[in-house]
Write a protein that holds these residues in place. Structure first.
Motif, PDB file in Angstrom:
ATOM      1  N   UNK A   2       0.843  -1.253  -0.114  1.00 30.40           N
ATOM      2  CA  UNK A   2      -0.073  -0.035   0.065  1.00 30.40           C
ATOM      3  C   UNK A   2       0.955   1.250   0.133  1.00 30.40           C
ATOM      4  N   UNK A   3       1.925   1.123   0.697  1.00 26.53           N
ATOM      5  CA  UNK A   3       2.822   2.251   0.654  1.00 26.53           C
ATOM      6  C   UNK A   3       3.384   2.655  -0.676  1.00 26.53           C
ATOM      7  N   UNK A   4       3.817   1.804  -1.498  1.00 18.54           N
ATOM      8  CA  UNK A   4       4.193   2.191  -2.722  1.00 18.54           C
ATOM      9  C   UNK A   4       3.222   2.678  -3.630  1.00 18.54           C
ATOM     10  N   UNK A  53      -0.460  12.530   1.071  1.00 17.99           N
ATOM     11  CA  UNK A  53       1.048  12.654   1.742  1.00 17.99           C
ATOM     12  C   UNK A  53       0.585  12.359   3.282  1.00 17.99           C
ATOM     13  N   UNK A  54      -0.383  12.887   3.827  1.00 22.04           N
ATOM     14  CA  UNK A  54      -1.108  12.506   5.285  1.00 22.04           C
ATOM     15  C   UNK A  54      -1.001  11.027   5.463  1.00 22.04           C
ATOM     16  N   UNK A  55      -1.927  10.258   4.184  1.00 24.98           N
ATOM     17  CA  UNK A  55      -1.941   9.025   4.389  1.00 24.98           C
ATOM     18  C   UNK A  55      -0.528   8.292   4.330  1.00 24.98           C
ATOM     19  N   UNK A  56       0.554   8.469   3.651  1.00 21.00           N
ATOM     20  CA  UNK A  56       1.568   8.032   3.464  1.00 21.00           C
ATOM     21  C   UNK A  56       2.430   8.192   4.813  1.00 21.00           C
ATOM     22  N   UNK A  57       2.160   9.281   5.544  1.00 20.85           N
ATOM     23  CA  UNK A  57       2.759   9.465   6.863  1.00 20.85           C
ATOM     24  C   UNK A  57       2.170   8.770   7.990  1.00 20.85           C
ATOM     25  N   UNK A  58       0.898   8.401   7.859  1.00 13.74           N
ATOM     26  CA  UNK A  58       0.048   7.388   8.620  1.00 13.74           C
ATOM     27  C   UNK A  58       0.631   6.098   8.678  1.00 13.74           C
ATOM     28  N   UNK A  59       1.015   5.869   7.471  1.00 11.15           N
ATOM     29  CA  UNK A  59       1.374   4.254   7.359  1.00 11.15           C
ATOM     30  C   UNK A  59       2.851   4.242   7.923  1.00 11.15           C
ATOM     31  N   UNK A  60       3.744   5.155   7.809  1.00 11.83           N
ATOM     32  CA  UNK A  60       5.112   5.027   8.460  1.00 11.83           C
ATOM     33  C   UNK A  60       4.768   5.198   9.846  1.00 11.83           C
TER      34      UNK A  60
END
Length: 60
Positions: A2-4, A53-60
């Motif tokens: 999902x991150x990719x 970008x917020x979604x990606x930050x939440x994944x990390x």
């Protein structure tokens, strides 16, 4: 995985934002009719980019 996918979406939206300053072709008219840049389209794409970008930050 999902991150990719989110990273790819962010890259695509960023490229679309860069192209927005040149306007866009109207659908169905080929390359002959160019619509001028649109602030609302730019803002919509920027909002989608921020959301991803917020979604990606939440994944990390």
């Amino acid at each position: 995985m999902e991150e990719q996918k989110v990273k790819e979406i962010i890259i695509t939206l960023y490229k679309e934002l860069e192209q927005e300053k040149y306007g866009s072709n109207l659908p169905g008219t080929g390359l002959y009719h160019n619509e001028p840049p649109s602030g609302s389209r730019y803002a919509d794409k920027a909002k989608k980019l921020l959301d991803n970008a917020i979604k990606l930050a939440e994944i990390d």
